[in-house]
Design a protein around this motif. Sequence first.
Motif, PDB file in Angstrom:
ATOM      1  N   ARG A 158      36.791  54.101  42.601  1.00 37.63           N
ATOM      2  CA  ARG A 158      38.051  54.822  42.439  1.00 37.63           C
ATOM      3  C   ARG A 158      39.169  53.834  42.710  1.00 37.63           C
ATOM      4  O   ARG A 158      38.971  52.800  43.330  1.00 37.63           O
ATOM      5  N   GLY A 159      40.346  54.186  42.296  1.00 37.78           N
ATOM      6  CA  GLY A 159      41.483  53.317  42.555  1.00 37.78           C
ATOM      7  C   GLY A 159      41.493  52.117  41.626  1.00 37.78           C
ATOM      8  O   GLY A 159      40.821  52.093  40.601  1.00 37.78           O
ATOM      9  N   LEU A 160      42.277  51.114  42.009  1.00 38.54           N
ATOM     10  CA  LEU A 160      42.418  49.895  41.217  1.00 38.54           C
ATOM     11  C   LEU A 160      41.666  48.759  41.901  1.00 38.54           C
ATOM     12  O   LEU A 160      41.976  48.401  43.028  1.00 38.54           O
ATOM     13  N   ARG A 161      40.669  48.213  41.216  1.00 34.81           N
ATOM     14  CA  ARG A 161      39.939  47.074  41.768  1.00 34.81           C
ATOM     15  C   ARG A 161      40.695  45.781  41.535  1.00 34.81           C
ATOM     16  O   ARG A 161      40.632  44.861  42.338  1.00 34.81           O
ATOM     17  N   ASN A 162      41.363  45.678  40.399  1.00 32.71           N
ATOM     18  CA  ASN A 162      42.171  44.510  40.057  1.00 32.71           C
ATOM     19  C   ASN A 162      43.483  45.017  39.478  1.00 32.71           C
ATOM     20  O   ASN A 162      43.477  45.866  38.601  1.00 32.71           O
ATOM     21  N   CYS A 163      44.582  44.491  39.953  1.00 32.70           N
ATOM     22  CA  CYS A 163      45.887  44.952  39.506  1.00 32.70           C
ATOM     23  C   CYS A 163      46.793  43.755  39.278  1.00 32.70           C
ATOM     24  O   CYS A 163      46.922  42.889  40.143  1.00 32.70           O
ATOM     25  N   MET A 212      37.380  41.282  35.899  1.00 38.89           N
ATOM     26  CA  MET A 212      36.965  42.681  35.780  1.00 38.89           C
ATOM     27  C   MET A 212      35.471  42.849  35.977  1.00 38.89           C
ATOM     28  O   MET A 212      34.675  42.010  35.572  1.00 38.89           O
ATOM     29  N   VAL A 213      35.132  43.954  36.611  1.00 39.00           N
ATOM     30  CA  VAL A 213      33.743  44.350  36.806  1.00 39.00           C
ATOM     31  C   VAL A 213      33.469  45.489  35.837  1.00 39.00           C
ATOM     32  O   VAL A 213      34.218  46.463  35.778  1.00 39.00           O
ATOM     33  N   GLU A 214      32.410  45.354  35.074  1.00 39.61           N
ATOM     34  CA  GLU A 214      32.061  46.406  34.099  1.00 39.61           C
ATOM     35  C   GLU A 214      31.345  47.552  34.790  1.00 39.61           C
ATOM     36  O   GLU A 214      30.568  47.295  35.706  1.00 39.61           O
TER      37      GLU A 214
END
Length: 124
Positions: free
Chosen positions: A25-30, A86-88
């Motif tokens: 949930r949320g933003l892993r990378n921003c 990014m993580v898929e």
Amino acid sequence: ESRGLLLEDIKDWCDEGKKPHPKFRGLRNCTILVTTRGTAGDNTVPFPAFPKNSHEVILRELESRATVHRSRRLDKQMIAESVGRMVEPCRVVVSGPDSFNQAARKLLEECDFATSSQLTVLSA
């Protein structure tokens, strides 16, 4: 600067993205691109309830949670670096004026990102 109203939410989403969850949930990378007001003499504030310069405080807090670029244009190198982190599975959310959104989509496609299934575009 009107997007400054979302900075507090973005900060919270970045914090949420760092927590371990069964489902992310949320933003892993921003990555945030910040531009300054167009006219140097323009002292009007679009949202008077949002304290002037409070966005700067939030941006400084965000710098430990997100990549913040000030007065830098979106380019292919920035997109490639972001896609590389990014993580898929992932989703990219782009929000800005139509010309920015179109340019972001084109750059994502040039980096072989699946824009048809993993991109959300929000018009500003």
